[in-house]
Scaffold this motif. Structure first.
Motif, short mmCIF file in Angstrom:
data_model
loop_
_atom_site.label_atom_id
_atom_site.label_comp_id
_atom_site.label_asym_id
_atom_site.label_seq_id
_atom_site.Cartn_x
_atom_site.Cartn_y
_atom_site.Cartn_z
N ALA A 131 0.84 -1.19 0.00
CA ALA A 131 0.00 0.00 0.00
C ALA A 131 0.87 1.24 0.00
O ALA A 131 1.94 1.28 0.64
N PRO A 132 0.45 2.30 -0.70
CA PRO A 132 1.24 3.54 -0.71
C PRO A 132 1.30 4.18 0.66
O PRO A 132 0.28 4.29 1.35
N ALA A 133 2.50 4.59 1.06
CA ALA A 133 2.66 5.19 2.38
C ALA A 133 2.05 6.58 2.43
O ALA A 133 1.37 6.95 3.38
N GLY A 134 2.29 7.38 1.39
CA GLY A 134 1.72 8.72 1.34
C GLY A 134 2.27 9.65 2.39
O GLY A 134 1.66 10.67 2.72
N LYS A 135 3.42 9.32 2.95
CA LYS A 135 4.02 10.13 4.01
C LYS A 135 5.49 10.35 3.70
O LYS A 135 6.08 9.65 2.87
N GLU A 136 6.08 11.30 4.41
CA GLU A 136 7.51 11.52 4.26
C GLU A 136 8.27 10.28 4.76
O GLU A 136 7.90 9.68 5.78
N PRO A 137 9.35 9.90 4.07
CA PRO A 137 10.09 8.72 4.50
C PRO A 137 10.98 9.00 5.71
O PRO A 137 11.35 10.14 5.97
N ALA A 138 11.32 7.94 6.42
CA ALA A 138 12.37 8.02 7.42
C ALA A 138 13.72 7.95 6.70
O ALA A 138 13.81 7.54 5.54
N LEU A 139 14.77 8.35 7.40
CA LEU A 139 16.10 8.35 6.83
C LEU A 139 16.99 7.43 7.65
O LEU A 139 17.15 7.62 8.86
N VAL A 140 17.53 6.41 7.01
CA VAL A 140 18.47 5.50 7.66
C VAL A 140 19.86 5.85 7.18
O VAL A 140 20.23 5.57 6.03
N ASP A 141 20.64 6.51 8.03
CA ASP A 141 22.01 6.88 7.68
C ASP A 141 22.93 5.79 8.19
O ASP A 141 22.99 5.52 9.41
N ALA A 142 23.65 5.13 7.30
CA ALA A 142 24.41 3.95 7.70
C ALA A 142 25.55 3.69 6.73
O ALA A 142 25.57 4.21 5.61
N ASN A 143 26.48 2.87 7.16
CA ASN A 143 27.48 2.28 6.28
C ASN A 143 26.93 0.94 5.79
O ASN A 143 26.31 0.19 6.55
N TYR A 144 27.19 0.65 4.52
CA TYR A 144 26.60 -0.53 3.90
C TYR A 144 27.69 -1.28 3.14
O TYR A 144 28.43 -0.69 2.35
N LEU A 145 27.77 -2.59 3.35
CA LEU A 145 28.75 -3.44 2.67
C LEU A 145 28.03 -4.65 2.10
O LEU A 145 27.28 -5.33 2.81
N LEU A 146 28.24 -4.89 0.83
CA LEU A 146 27.66 -6.05 0.16
C LEU A 146 28.72 -6.74 -0.68
O LEU A 146 29.49 -6.08 -1.39
#
Length: 384
Positions: free
Chosen positions: A139-154
């Motif tokens: 379902a569409p959120a229709g709201k401002e997103p949260a922000l996940v600030d992180a380091n990412y390794l794949l």
């Protein structure tokens, strides 16, 4: 687990404008400017057939969450033993830094051994970059997103051995780590923090079965690619969570005349268990459902399809071409809860520039349109 990973997008890419501007810089005192010489060296393909080719070129981008981004892309092309009968292998690298002190390095590889005895298919990502979180579900959120600030390794790699011509099988490893993570809620509402939002390490082991009769991975004129893969994540191999996934990827390419290609792709993720938010099936990105931010919709299952027509090049040009594309996708918590009500659609157009004439490799600039507006993408090689 999703084949598309976090990317610094949505963004407005200025590289094509820069290339056009630089190419028009006038010579000074009867000599070419250093900028023009650099551009000519970058876009000229002077290598002999069968010999390795290597190119480096700059990129400039902008996104609200990152401000301006400057980057450097490189592409290595080669054939095993310099034999033109072998398939074209590619290793792409892209490094970037933003004005907000974010940075990253991407590496993608599709390497074929002599006479296709081995096939190494994988990608590596390291980045410090904000992730936008719109919640989980179709379902569409229709709201401002949260922000996940992180380091990412794949690090994800398949080591495949030829069984019969064009059919490969082998083990697959997937390592993903999210660390130094902070979950920043929007000002006007709160999201329930998803699994893994404080950081997580997960290691998946599995097996992949691949059919591949493509000769040029970055620009397929005719052929078929199909992958069916299974991955299992468990604490016994170093994972924080226990879950599993089945991935399906089918791509087909059909020439419509000497220069034009009609291509389509069917893509699916089917997961079960306790899955961290960053490894759910993610809709969007630079490969499929262009126009949506990667992860705009996410859940345990996703089905997506896209079709694209390519002019490579135009009939009136030796270097410039174009593409039009459209896609549709849906996510769902279980396979039996997919609903046509939540099918998302996207479409777009793209410009192509023949970067390696002798190896038939194009630089692509795509604009994808979705319900959230346009997104822009600049990469070497086609999206699929």
């Amino acid at each position: 687990m999703n084949n598309t990973t976090t990317m610094p997008a949505p963004f407005t890419t200025l590289t094509f404008l820069l290339l056009c501007t630089f190419a028009l810089v006038k010579p000074t005192f009867g000599q070419e400017s250093w900028v023009k010489r650099f551009i000519k060296k970058t876009i000229s393909d002077t290598t002999s057939f069968g010999k390795p080719s290597f190119r480096v070129y700059p990129t400039v981008a902008y996104a609200p969450e990152t401000s301006f981004e400057i980057g450097l892309s490189s592409l290595l092309l080669f054939q095993a033993k310099n034999d033109t009968l072998n398939r074209l292998s590619e290793v792409q690298a892209f490094g970037f830094v933003t004005f907000k002190a974010q940075y990253g390095l991407w590496i993608d590889n599709a390497i074929y051994g002599d006479k296709d005895k081995w096939f190494f298919l994988g990608r590596t990502r390291f980045q410090k970059f904000p992730l936008l979180y719109h919640g989980i579900g179709p379902a569409p959120a229709g709201k401002e997103p949260a922000l996940v600030d992180a380091n990412y390794l794949l690090f994800r790699q398949r080591v495949l051995r030829k069984l019969v011509p064009n059919l490969f099988m082998g083990p697959e490893l997937d390592y993903q780590q999210l660390y130094n993570a902070s979950f920043v809620q929007p000002k006007d509402h709160f999201y329930e923090k998803p699994l893994g939002s404080n950081g997580t390490i997960n290691v998946g082991l599995g097996v992949a079965l691949v059919y591949d009769n493509r000769h040029n991975v970055l620009n397929v004129r005719k052929g078929l690619f199909g992958e069916l893969a299974f991955l299992k994540y468990h604490p016994s191999v170093g994972s924080d969570y226990t879950f599993y996934g089945v991935n399906l990827d089918v791509r087909s390419y059909h020439p419509t005349n000497q220069n034009n290609v009609l291509a389509w792709q069917l893509y699916g993720n089917f997961y079960g268990g306790d899955i961290p938010f960053n490894q759910l099936a993610l809709m969007g990105g630079e490969m499929i459902m262009r126009g949506y931010y990667l992860g705009r919709y996410r859940d345990k299952n996703m089905l997506a399809a896209q079709i694209e027509h390519r002019w490579l090049p135009f009939g009136f040009s030796k270097r410039f071409g174009a593409a039009v594309f459209a896609g549709a996708a849906a996510v769902a918590p279980t396979i039996n809860t997919f609903s046509t009500k939540y099918i998302r659609t996207t479409g777009g157009v793209g410009l192509r520039y023949l970067l390696f004439p002798k190896k038939d490799i194009y630089l692509r600039f795509d604009v994808g349109f979705s319900e959230d507006g346009p997104n822009f993408y600049l990469f070497t090689g086609e999206a699929f």
